[in-house]
Design a protein around this motif. Structure first.
Motif, PDB file in Angstrom:
ATOM      1  N   LEU A  81       0.832  -1.207   0.000  1.00  0.00           N
ATOM      2  CA  LEU A  81       0.000   0.000   0.000  1.00  0.00           C
ATOM      3  C   LEU A  81       0.864   1.254   0.000  1.00  0.00           C
ATOM      4  O   LEU A  81       1.875   1.326   0.701  1.00  0.00           O
ATOM      5  CB  LEU A  81      -0.901   0.028   1.236  1.00  0.00           C
ATOM      6  N   GLY A  82       0.454   2.222  -0.771  1.00  0.00           N
ATOM      7  CA  GLY A  82       1.147   3.500  -0.814  1.00  0.00           C
ATOM      8  C   GLY A  82       0.492   4.392  -1.848  1.00  0.00           C
ATOM      9  O   GLY A  82      -0.509   4.024  -2.477  1.00  0.00           O
ATOM     10  N   CYS A  83       1.081   5.555  -2.019  1.00  0.00           N
ATOM     11  CA  CYS A  83       0.522   6.519  -2.962  1.00  0.00           C
ATOM     12  C   CYS A  83       1.653   7.310  -3.592  1.00  0.00           C
ATOM     13  O   CYS A  83       2.536   7.807  -2.888  1.00  0.00           O
ATOM     14  CB  CYS A  83      -0.436   7.456  -2.228  1.00  0.00           C
ATOM     15  N   VAL A  84       1.603   7.402  -4.914  1.00  0.00           N
ATOM     16  CA  VAL A  84       2.566   8.208  -5.655  1.00  0.00           C
ATOM     17  C   VAL A  84       1.764   9.254  -6.422  1.00  0.00           C
ATOM     18  O   VAL A  84       0.918   8.909  -7.246  1.00  0.00           O
ATOM     19  CB  VAL A  84       3.398   7.343  -6.631  1.00  0.00           C
ATOM     20  N   THR A 119      -1.379   5.398  -8.044  1.00  0.00           N
ATOM     21  CA  THR A 119      -0.577   6.263  -8.908  1.00  0.00           C
ATOM     22  C   THR A 119      -1.530   7.285  -9.511  1.00  0.00           C
ATOM     23  O   THR A 119      -2.333   6.959 -10.373  1.00  0.00           O
ATOM     24  CB  THR A 119       0.138   5.437  -9.997  1.00  0.00           C
ATOM     25  N   VAL A 120      -1.445   8.518  -9.018  1.00  0.00           N
ATOM     26  CA  VAL A 120      -2.462   9.524  -9.326  1.00  0.00           C
ATOM     27  C   VAL A 120      -1.836  10.865  -9.675  1.00  0.00           C
ATOM     28  O   VAL A 120      -0.644  11.079  -9.485  1.00  0.00           O
ATOM     29  CB  VAL A 120      -3.440   9.683  -8.126  1.00  0.00           C
ATOM     30  N   GLU A 121      -2.677  11.747 -10.152  1.00  0.00           N
ATOM     31  CA  GLU A 121      -2.241  13.085 -10.541  1.00  0.00           C
ATOM     32  C   GLU A 121      -2.260  14.078  -9.385  1.00  0.00           C
ATOM     33  O   GLU A 121      -1.505  15.050  -9.383  1.00  0.00           O
ATOM     34  CB  GLU A 121      -3.134  13.617 -11.671  1.00  0.00           C
ATOM     35  N   ASN A 122      -3.151  13.864  -8.413  1.00  0.00           N
ATOM     36  CA  ASN A 122      -3.278  14.844  -7.334  1.00  0.00           C
ATOM     37  C   ASN A 122      -3.875  14.187  -6.078  1.00  0.00           C
ATOM     38  O   ASN A 122      -4.326  13.038  -6.114  1.00  0.00           O
ATOM     39  CB  ASN A 122      -4.130  16.037  -7.780  1.00  0.00           C
ATOM     40  N   ASP A 124      -6.637  14.834  -4.450  1.00  0.00           N
ATOM     41  CA  ASP A 124      -8.075  14.534  -4.524  1.00  0.00           C
ATOM     42  C   ASP A 124      -8.325  13.168  -5.170  1.00  0.00           C
ATOM     43  O   ASP A 124      -9.177  12.401  -4.717  1.00  0.00           O
ATOM     44  CB  ASP A 124      -8.829  15.623  -5.305  1.00  0.00           C
ATOM     45  N   GLN A 125      -7.597  12.859  -6.234  1.00  0.00           N
ATOM     46  CA  GLN A 125      -7.730  11.543  -6.862  1.00  0.00           C
ATOM     47  C   GLN A 125      -7.297  10.445  -5.888  1.00  0.00           C
ATOM     48  O   GLN A 125      -7.934   9.395  -5.807  1.00  0.00           O
ATOM     49  CB  GLN A 125      -6.871  11.461  -8.130  1.00  0.00           C
ATOM     50  N   ALA A 126      -6.222  10.695  -5.162  1.00  0.00           N
ATOM     51  CA  ALA A 126      -5.745   9.702  -4.187  1.00  0.00           C
ATOM     52  C   ALA A 126      -6.796   9.452  -3.113  1.00  0.00           C
ATOM     53  O   ALA A 126      -7.090   8.297  -2.768  1.00  0.00           O
ATOM     54  CB  ALA A 126      -4.434  10.181  -3.560  1.00  0.00           C
ATOM     55  N   TRP A 127      -7.367  10.510  -2.596  1.00  0.00           N
ATOM     56  CA  TRP A 127      -8.358  10.371  -1.529  1.00  0.00           C
ATOM     57  C   TRP A 127      -9.589   9.603  -2.025  1.00  0.00           C
ATOM     58  O   TRP A 127     -10.099   8.722  -1.334  1.00  0.00           O
ATOM     59  CB  TRP A 127      -8.768  11.737  -0.982  1.00  0.00           C
ATOM     60  N   ALA A 128     -10.051   9.918  -3.219  1.00  0.00           N
ATOM     61  CA  ALA A 128     -11.229   9.225  -3.768  1.00  0.00           C
ATOM     62  C   ALA A 128     -10.974   7.726  -3.889  1.00  0.00           C
ATOM     63  O   ALA A 128     -11.875   6.918  -3.659  1.00  0.00           O
ATOM     64  CB  ALA A 128     -11.586   9.811  -5.138  1.00  0.00           C
ATOM     65  N   ARG A 129      -9.755   7.343  -4.206  1.00  0.00           N
ATOM     66  CA  ARG A 129      -9.425   5.924  -4.374  1.00  0.00           C
ATOM     67  C   ARG A 129      -9.131   5.238  -3.039  1.00  0.00           C
ATOM     68  O   ARG A 129      -9.390   4.050  -2.887  1.00  0.00           O
ATOM     69  CB  ARG A 129      -8.233   5.788  -5.326  1.00  0.00           C
ATOM     70  N   ALA A 130      -8.593   5.965  -2.093  1.00  0.00           N
ATOM     71  CA  ALA A 130      -8.197   5.371  -0.813  1.00  0.00           C
ATOM     72  C   ALA A 130      -9.338   5.269   0.184  1.00  0.00           C
ATOM     73  O   ALA A 130      -9.388   4.310   0.963  1.00  0.00           O
ATOM     74  CB  ALA A 130      -7.063   6.199  -0.197  1.00  0.00           C
ATOM     75  N   GLU A 131     -10.225   6.233   0.189  1.00  0.00           N
ATOM     76  CA  GLU A 131     -11.270   6.314   1.221  1.00  0.00           C
ATOM     77  C   GLU A 131     -12.066   5.014   1.312  1.00  0.00           C
ATOM     78  O   GLU A 131     -12.549   4.498   0.301  1.00  0.00           O
ATOM     79  CB  GLU A 131     -12.194   7.489   0.915  1.00  0.00           C
TER      80      GLU A 131
END
Length: 183
Positions: A81-84, A119-122, A124-131
């Motif tokens: 798990l992680g976020c780039v 792997t996202v652009e910003n 907000d995209q990360a939060w929508a996918r992680a929540e």
């Protein structure tokens, strides 16, 4: 947006013996990481499994940590798990590609891994996918690992180790010592 597209989700696998899963997380974006872990933990527990969580510095270290655990522990499966988030340089491409490639190679060697590296652009995209109340990609990564564990159990016993096997000494294989230089 992809979340509005209909898609099929496999039913949760059932196990006759509980699974033990390592969740390896790169908490660079702590709020995102916490949601990913919460989703993964909920999915593992819903399947009656156990988990351990470890943190590593970044997404590039996730394959290495999982590879070490695969060689030196007794986990049935792994969740990365992680976020780039894309920045101003090509470092984003390197981290995305190499972390995914590392996990894929470990999977091809027999480890059951769910890849939850966003792997996202910003943000907000990360939060929508992680929540967890949203796309819950942490739960999805845990579900992927659970499905792979179910297949591994269906097709055979667990395998020890991952990676290269040292070549055997031809003299030990033959058992005769023939050809061995004794001078």
């Amino acid at each position: 947006m992809a979340s509005s597209e209909p898609h099929y989700i496999l039913p949760r696998p059932e196990f006759d013996k509980p699974v033990k899963i390592l969740i390896a997380v790169a908490p660079y974006y702590k709020d995102i990481a916490e949601q990913l872990v919460a989703g993964a933990v909920a999915e593992i527990e819903a399947a009656g499994g156990f988990h351990e969580v470890i943190e590593v510095p970044g997404a590039l270290e996730l394959p290495t940590a999982i590879g070490i655990a695969g060689r030196m522990s007794n986990f049935d499966g792994y969740v990365a798990l992680g976020c780039v988030i894309r920045g101003e340089t090509t470092h984003y491409d390197t981290v995305c590609n190499d972390s995914a490639r590392g996990l894929t190679l470990l999977g091809l060697q027999g480890l059951c891994i769910g890849n939850g590296i966003l792997t996202v652009e910003n943000h907000d995209q990360a939060w929508a996918r992680a929540e967890t109340a949203g796309q819950n990609k942490g739960g999805g990564a845990a579900a992927a690992a659970l499905h792979l564990i179910a297949l591994a159990r269906r097709w055979g016993s667990s395998r020890k180790g991952v990676g290269f096997v040292p070549a055997r000494d031809e003299y030990q294989v033959a058992g005769t010592g023939a050809g061995k230089d004794t001078a």
